[in-house]
Design an enzyme around this catalytic site. Structure first.
Site, short mmCIF file in Angstrom:
data_model
loop_
_atom_site.label_atom_id
_atom_site.label_comp_id
_atom_site.label_asym_id
_atom_site.label_seq_id
_atom_site.Cartn_x
_atom_site.Cartn_y
_atom_site.Cartn_z
N HIS A 191 -2.42 6.46 3.95
CA HIS A 191 -1.00 6.64 4.26
C HIS A 191 -0.52 7.95 3.63
O HIS A 191 -0.99 8.34 2.56
CB HIS A 191 -0.16 5.51 3.66
CG HIS A 191 -0.40 4.15 4.25
ND1 HIS A 191 -1.07 3.94 5.44
CD2 HIS A 191 -0.02 2.92 3.82
CE1 HIS A 191 -1.09 2.63 5.70
NE2 HIS A 191 -0.47 2.00 4.73
N CYS A 207 0.81 -1.23 0.00
CA CYS A 207 0.00 0.00 0.00
C CYS A 207 0.84 1.29 0.00
O CYS A 207 0.33 2.36 -0.34
CB CYS A 207 -0.96 -0.01 1.18
SG CYS A 207 -0.20 -0.57 2.70
#
Ligand code: NAP
Length: 340
Positions: A242, A129
């Site tokens: 993120h 990710c």
């Protein structure tokens, strides 16, 4: 619309996003079958107005008759299930790290290297990710000049560790505010009101596995085996999306203005770059959205061929489920599904 899809890990943090995305993008399938462990077998999940029952994953049955198997469970489960799915003629699209560095398995971000799908042998991997948004930004910028070196510091949300970590942040936050005892089970330290400069376990060279995966996967996707790379991955008390501070060293100087043009032309990337109005990417803006948000683009004052930027992207969507569904869409579009 004759496609049959099996989703393994339907009850997880990424699984929930798969269900939303398949519905939102009207993925062209006739049937969706949901799998997890015994713990969740029998539970119901609503999808396109119907209650679907989650089943225990028996690899001898779960993949029979499926055209596509999304595997979003654990790395050990992927190592078993993906080859099993491929053997019965399905294409397994894997969210784990089990096959990401296997030269026989394409590692794909559709906006960058969808052509690698042509040579799949029944398994396709979707990257980590943190790798996906970074690779997209680097791919856009290398149109201006080859890239020599990348230094990146990440600020990673707890959902990156799965749904147990999401509960841990909530429980610890409640306990801390109430002056109660902080219980830890997922992370080695309290995550509420804290930062942890460790994502995954440490290697002998002092980097974590997450930092190493980011380096190796980025090199592989971009086809830049010699790219100089150093990452520091940090877990932060954010639920979803993120963020990263990225320092890029090019062979030739690249102006921020040129970088903004290239990034705004890159599919899946959105510029949010008006610092005077306090506009820059924020994880709470990126959460539940598809684009990689990029801003704070500026010259690196310590390096005449360097640029610095900041990005935020949803780890559960473009970092996992969305990228996997886009891979499935490409397989359908290019007529590359297996012959079950
Ligand atoms: N979270 C992220 O940001 C992210 C990003 C990229 C990739 N990934 C990868 O995506 C996968 C899922 O992550 P997650 O965050 O969704 O984890 P999670 O919230 O912990 O969910 C795990 C899911 O997998 C199921 N599961 C676990 N072991 C299984 C097994 N042996 N057989 C079948 N199902 C099993 C669980 O079922 P039960 O509910 O029955 O336990 C649950 O549905 C992992 O491989 C992870 O590395 C995650």
């Amino acid at each position: 619309m004759s496609i049959v899809v099996s989703l393994v890990g339907a009850t997880g943090a990424v699984g929930a996003q798969f269900l939303k995305i398949l519905e939102q993008r009207k993925f062209p399938m006739r049937k969706l079958r949901l799998y997890a462990t015994k713990r969740s077998a029998g539970s119901k999940i609503r999808f396109r107005g119907e209650d679907l029952t989650v089943e225990d994953t028996d690899p001898a049955k779960a993949f029979l008759g499926a055209d596509i198997v999304f595997v979003s469970a654990t790395t050990a489960a992927s190592a078993d299930y993906c080859p099993a799915a491929a053997r019965v003629g399905a294409v397994a699209i894997d969210d784990s790290s089990a096959f990401r560095l296997d030269p026989k398995v394409p590692l794909v971000v559709p906006e960058i290297n969808a052509n690698d799908l042509q040579w799949h042998k029944g398994i396709v991997s979707t990257p980590n990710c943190t790798t996906v948004p970074l690779a997209m930004v680097l791919h856009a910028l290398r149109q201006a000049s080859p890239i020599r070196r990348v230094v990146v510091d990440t600020y990673q949300a707890v959902s990156g560790t799965g749904s147990a970590a999401v509960r841990e942040l909530t429980d610890q936050t409640r306990a801390a505010l109430a002056g109660g005892k902080i219980e830890k089970s997922v992370y080695p330290h309290q995550i509420a009101f804290n930062l942890i400069p460790q994502v995954d376990t440490f290697r002998e060279d002092g980097y974590t596995k997450e930092e190493w995966k980011m380096q190796e996967e980025t090199r592989r996707i971009l086809g830049l085996s010699g790219l100089l790379f150093s990452a520091t991955c940090v877990r932060v008390p954010v639920y979803q999306a993120h963020s990263m501070a990225v320092h890029i060293d090019f062979e030739r100087p690249v102006e921020p203005k040129q970088a903004r043009v290239l990034l705004s032309e890159m599919p899946g990337v959105k510029l949010v770059d008006n610092p005077e109005k306090s506009l820059y990417p924020l994880p709470i803006q990126a959460a539940d959205t598809d684009d990689v948000l990029v801003g704070r683009i500026r010259k690196d004052t310590s390096n005449p061929t360097g640029l610095v930027l900041w990005l935020s992207a949803d780890n559960l969507r473009k970092g996992a489920a969305l990228n996997a569904v886009q891979i499935a869409e490409e397989l359908v579009r290019r007529n590359l599904l297996g012959k079950r």
